[in-house]
Enzyme design. Structure first.
Site, PDB file in Angstrom:
ATOM      1  CG  ASN A  77      -2.006  -1.072   1.217  1.00 35.97           C
ATOM      2  OD1 ASN A  77      -1.543  -1.996   2.417  1.00 35.97           O
ATOM      3  ND2 ASN A  77      -2.512  -1.464   0.427  1.00 35.97           N
ATOM      4  CB  ILE A  84       0.258   6.286   2.449  1.00 36.49           C
ATOM      5  CG1 ILE A  84       1.753   6.463   2.882  1.00 36.49           C
ATOM      6  CG2 ILE A  84      -0.374   5.318   3.407  1.00 36.49           C
ATOM      7  CD1 ILE A  84       1.919   7.272   4.176  1.00 36.49           C
ATOM      8  CB  CYS A  85      -3.129   2.827  -1.064  1.00 32.04           C
ATOM      9  SG  CYS A  85      -4.533   2.627  -1.609  1.00 32.04           S
ATOM     10  CG  LEU A  86      -4.574   5.057   5.693  1.00 29.89           C
ATOM     11  CD1 LEU A  86      -4.906   3.655   6.043  1.00 29.89           C
ATOM     12  CD2 LEU A  86      -3.716   5.868   6.551  1.00 29.89           C
ATOM     13  NE  ARG A  90      -5.153   8.580  -2.407  1.00 37.79           N
ATOM     14  CZ  ARG A  90      -4.088   7.775  -1.870  1.00 37.79           C
ATOM     15  NH1 ARG A  90      -4.408   7.226  -0.781  1.00 37.79           N
ATOM     16  NH2 ARG A  90      -3.000   8.357  -2.509  1.00 37.79           N
TER      17      ARG A  90
END
EC number: 2.3.2.23
Length: 147
Positions: A77, A84-86, A90
């Site tokens: 992630n 950062i994919c969180l 978002r």
């Protein structure tokens, strides 16, 4: 509004810092912070020290801060740019969230990656199909870049 809120969060962080994390302004610019996260025990990142940058938008806390790793990390992630994919950074951001909660969420992401919403599909694939190899590579990267 943003400045007051950021100052309050800085005070709160000083009084009650989250476990394994720290953060504060870079120089005099309260809208630009540096954070550190210690690799969580019992994870392949244990013993590593990971640096992140935090940029607050002028309409904080109504918009999320931009948080990115500056230390390289092997994780499904988090990509090579440190993005950062969180979800809370978002679509799930809420003004009730604080930097302290964001850092704790990133810590828990290190312990429990989300391979179903990857930024790096190849790492997610290894995580799902060969956990031993994933852990080994994550440890190697931690030793190489975060120690």
């Amino acid at each position: 509004m943003a400045l007051k809120r950021i100052q309050k969060e800085l005070q709160d962080l000083g009084r009650d810092p989250p476990a394994q994390c720290s953060a504060g302004p870079v120089g005099d610019d309260l809208f630009h912070w540096q954070a550190t996260i210690m690799g969580p025990p019992e994870s392949p990142y244990q013993g590593g020290v990971f640096f992140l940058t935090i940029h607050f938008p002028t309409d904080y806390p109504f918009k999320p801060p931009k948080v990115a790793f500056t230390t390289r990390i092997y994780h499904p992630n988090i990509n090579s740019n440190g993005s950062i994919c969180l979800d809370i950074l978002r679509s799930q951001w809420s003004p009730a969230l604080t930097i302290s909660k964001v850092l704790l969420s990133i810590c828990s992401l290190l312990c429990d990656p989300n391979p179903d919403d990857p930024l790096v599909p190849e790492i997610a694939r290894i995580y799902k199909t060969d956990r031993e190899r994933y852990n080994q590579l994550a440890r190697e990267w931690t030793q190489k870049y975060a120690m």
